[in-house]
Scaffold this motif. Structure first.
Motif, PDB file in Angstrom:
ATOM      1  N   UNK A   1      -3.447   3.439   0.785  1.00 32.86           N
ATOM      2  CA  UNK A   1      -4.372   2.800  -0.145  1.00 32.86           C
ATOM      3  C   UNK A   1      -3.598   2.008  -1.216  1.00 32.86           C
ATOM      4  N   UNK A   2      -4.287   1.049  -1.838  1.00 34.70           N
ATOM      5  CA  UNK A   2      -3.750   0.342  -2.996  1.00 34.70           C
ATOM      6  C   UNK A   2      -4.885   0.175  -4.007  1.00 34.70           C
ATOM      7  N   UNK A   3      -4.774   0.794  -5.208  1.00 37.58           N
ATOM      8  CA  UNK A   3      -3.708   1.697  -5.653  1.00 37.58           C
ATOM      9  C   UNK A   3      -3.706   3.007  -4.867  1.00 37.58           C
ATOM     10  N   UNK A   4      -2.583   3.684  -4.961  1.00 39.03           N
ATOM     11  CA  UNK A   4      -2.405   4.991  -4.320  1.00 39.03           C
ATOM     12  C   UNK A   4      -3.517   5.960  -4.738  1.00 39.03           C
TER      13      UNK A   4
ATOM     14  N   UNK B   1       0.855  -1.193   0.000  1.00 45.77           N
ATOM     15  CA  UNK B   1       0.000   0.000   0.000  1.00 45.77           C
ATOM     16  C   UNK B   1       0.883   1.233   0.000  1.00 45.77           C
TER      17      UNK B   1
END
Lengths: 95, 95
Positions: free
Chosen positions: B88-91, B82
């Motif tokens: 988050x993932x994706x950023x 992350x």
């Protein structure tokens, strides 16, 4: 972690953002991160340097993603247990 | 190849030379290599860019060796599936 695995992680996290920014802009961010690594090393701040080393390899890897380059393959192609210049291990170059 | 394995290869090949040159001199070589990567990308020369990507990660890794930093550990500590900023993932960062 394999270099390739890390590159895939960077792709999941940042490809959308860095691809939109483009090669030049992403290269400039990488150059800034290298400057920050230099500052951390100059200050002899090991904790900061560790984070900056991580940032430099992260931006380098994301730049490889948006330019379509497999960083692990490129690395092994050039560096495979001997110096690519003198063909020795350890390197015997005199520069 | 694991990042750590590559770091050990770089240690066998270059530690003696880069440790003698010192942190500042080795950092300056790394900065020069980043400049060469920039030139290859500007010229849109993918073959040259692959070699320069390899050189940048090689010098970065050797610099980590002479500063006593485990590059794989530093990298995983900061980037683990992350974004370290937005988590988050994706950023989802907006910068």
């Amino acid at each position: 972690m394999h270099i390739h695995e890390f590159q895939e992680m960077m792709r999941r996290l940042y490809f959308h953002r860095d691809n939109e920014r483009g090669v030049k802009g992403t290269y400039n961010w990488l150059a800034d991160e290298l400057g920050e690594l230099g500052e951390a090393l100059k200050a002899n701040d090991k904790e900061a340097a560790e984070k900056e080393f991580a940032d430099v390899i992260a931006w380098l890897t994301s730049l490889a993603n948006i330019t379509g380059i497999d960083l692990e393959r490129a690395t092994i192609n050039k560096y495979s247990d001997k110096c690519p210049k003198c063909q020795q291990s350890p390197c015997q170059c005199t520069f």
